[in-house]
Design an enzyme around this catalytic site. Structure first.
Site, short mmCIF file in Angstrom:
data_model
loop_
_atom_site.label_atom_id
_atom_site.label_comp_id
_atom_site.label_asym_id
_atom_site.label_seq_id
_atom_site.Cartn_x
_atom_site.Cartn_y
_atom_site.Cartn_z
NE ARG A 98 -26.31 59.31 -41.20
CZ ARG A 98 -25.90 58.30 -41.97
NH1 ARG A 98 -25.79 58.46 -43.26
NH2 ARG A 98 -25.59 57.14 -41.43
CE LYS A 113 -28.39 56.09 -53.40
NZ LYS A 113 -27.03 56.27 -52.94
#
Ligand code: F6P
Length: 550
Positions: free
Chosen positions: A268, A512
């Site tokens: 990020r 995930k």
């Protein structure tokens, strides 16, 4: 050890003070101090921050600054810039600031200076982007590139997409860019329908080069290309940005067409790295360099200004006050600039992936609130959607208004109206409208007293709702760089105060792993086991739907 932050002297004093602050009225603070705007605003790195419309006085601010010092914000900041491994759960340095520093920067990791490798990659970005933009880099049929398709997700998408949109007016006239992130192939399909394989450059952007969504989209894009060109020609249409050279080569992209970065750059925080390649392609290397310079200017300010005059620190402390002492559970972002429309989404990852944590650095469960929910949309659109709740809802939601004083277009009149709305919203949130004011207004319009009485509660605005206003002179590569770095450092300061690791993201892992298992079950005829009845039921429905499709 991270001492319990709520036990410190400043925290307790702020708690005491927050009782009084809850009943104090901002409109009274403005009345009693004509200098309030000057006192609670500052300029830095080409940006201006007005934080005067908060339920804050000088004494509270002093305590917040003491809290920052008690929590070691300055020491942590110096450790970050010094290449310390402050991302302790991943044992990594956090040096995205080195990406925007000049060649002479002493930034180092493990005693090794990083400026040379950073600038070697920047030099390659400059050469490559010049070749594509000039038309020298040709697609497999000999035509210049017209479309860039960036395939990435999270930080490998949100940063370049946001910056590319924000700097739309700087785009090369021949180039269009598309951002594909979702594993839902409607995203890729929509992009592929707009581009010509002979003139399209795919930028596969992934720090790890293992992210399921990105790799699946990249493989599908490659298969689509191979319907039109051959394996050898792929090199003219696929480049990669990653830290994982082996996976890039395994995918079939030559390392000569790979732009590397390093594990000390968080996803990020990576728009400054080669992850910004699509931005550099669209606005040119010089523009990209100005973006980096804007970020660097904010770094210089952040590292050198005393906390009292430090824009990221002050923005963070106002946020801490609102979150932890006035109990604001969310933070709205309202850019009054259409080209900043992806900025709220960008900040969602920056702030919520960084500080959406519930344990401290030493693994203890926090006893205080951490990151608020970050959300928002451009003004004036938001005014006609959710601003009702901001003004009259039961929650107090601080707003960051962001605007540019000068527009990039020449269409008469609009910008005045835009800014008028921006300033009016923060004024209205602060001022509100008392029952007495509403009553006087309605009576003045000649309404009968019973109608006045019935309407007064509905037309009353409580006001006293906090906001910051950030002004840019104009939205340029440099001011965008400074703005992004401002929020990065704000996020950092808040993470230090909350005692969390702002640089890991373990919370994304569980889903995930479970998705991998469920995908295998969707792909087989075996009944699904070991799930709760809800998940099993949903899996069964999806299987039935797939079967009925054949
Ligand atoms: O799943 C979260 C995340 O790891 C983000 O932190 C990151 O920006 C994103 O996935 C994409 O990761 P990568 O660039 O490795 O594909």
């Amino acid at each position: 050890m991270t001492p319990d932050i709520t036990g410190g002297g400043a925290w307790q004093a702020l708690l005491d003070r927050s009782q009084a602050a809850r009943s104090s009225q901002m409109r009274d603070l403005f009345k009693s101090d004509p200098q309030r705007f000057n006192r609670f605003s500052l300029a830095a790195a080409g940006l201006f921050l007005d934080y005067s419309k908060n339920r804050l006085d000088a004494g509270t601010l002093d305590l917040l600054l003491t809290l920052a010092r008690e929590r070691g914000v300055e020491e942590r900041r110096n450790a970050m810039f010094g290449g310390g491994k402050i991302n302790s759960t991943e044992k990594r340095a956090v040096l995205h600031t080195a990406l925007r520093a000049p060649r002479t920067s002493p930034a180092a990791v493990d005693g090794q200076a990083v400026a040379d490798e950073v600038h070697a990659v920047l030099d390659r970005i400059r050469l490559f982007t010049e070749r594509v933009r000039s038309g020298e880099w040709l697609g497999h049929t000999g035509k210049p590139i017209t479309d860039i398709v960036n395939i990435g997700i999270g930080g490998s998408d949100l940063g370049p997409k946001m910056a590319s949109q924000a700097l739309r007016t700087y785009h090369h006239p021949r180039l269009r860019c598309h951002f594909v992130s979702n594993v839902d192939a409607h995203d890729l399909d929509a992009a592929l329908h707009q581009v010509d394989p002979a003139t399209t450059l795919f930028v596969i952007a992934s720090k790890t080069f293992t992210t399921q969504e990105t790799m699946m989209n990249a493989r599908s894009a490659r298969a689509w290309f191979l319907q039109h060109g051959n394996q050898q020609q792929l090199a003219r249409h696929f480049v990669a940005v990653s830290t994982n050279i082996r996976a890039v080569e395994e995918f079939g992209i030559d390392s000569a067409n790979m732009f590397p970065f390093w594990d000390w750059v968080g996803g990020r925080y990576s728009v400054w790295s080669a992850i910004g390649l699509s931005v550099a392609l669209m606005i040119g290397y010089e523009g990209f360099r100005q973006f980096l310079d804007g970020g660097f200017a904010m770094d210089q300010h952040f590292i050198s200004a005393p906390l009292e005059k430090n824009m990221p620190a002050l923005l963070a402390l106002v946020g801490i006050w609102n979150r932890n002492f006035l109990h604001a559970a969310s933070q709205s972002i309202a850019p009054y600039h259409q080209d900043l429309r992806y900025f709220p989404g960008y900040l969602q990852q920056l702030e919520m992936e960084s500080n959406g944590k519930r344990v401290t650095l030493d693994g203890k469960t926090v006893t205080h609130a951490t990151c608020p929910v970050v959300w928002g949309d451009v003004g004036t659109n938001g005014q006609h959607a959710y601003f009702q709740l901001l003004h009259q809802g039961t929650e107090t939601i601080p707003v960051d208004f962001i605007a540019a004083l000068r527009p990039a277009h020449g269409i008469d009149g609009h910008h005045r109206v835009l800014l008028a709305n921006c300033f009016a919203q923060s004024e209205a949130l602060m001022l509100g409208k008392t029952a007495a004011e509403v009553e006087a207004e309605l009576s003045g319009q000649g309404l009968p007293p019973e109608q006045v009485a019935a309407l007064v509660p509905h037309k009353t605005f409580p006001g006293n709702r906090p906001s910051n206003t950030i002004l840019l002179d104009a939205l340029t590569p440099a001011s965008l760089g400074a703005l992004v770095a401002l929020y990065e450092h704000k996020t950092f300061v808040q993470g230090v105060i909350w005692g969390v690791n702002s640089f890991d993201q373990w919370g994304v892992e569980l889903g995930k792993v479970l998705a991998k298992n469920i995908e295998a079950e969707l792909n087989s005829d075996r009944g699904s086991q070991s799930h709760d009845s809800s998940t099993s039921g949903l899996i069964a429905m999806a299987r039935d739907a797939a079967r009925s499709l054949g």
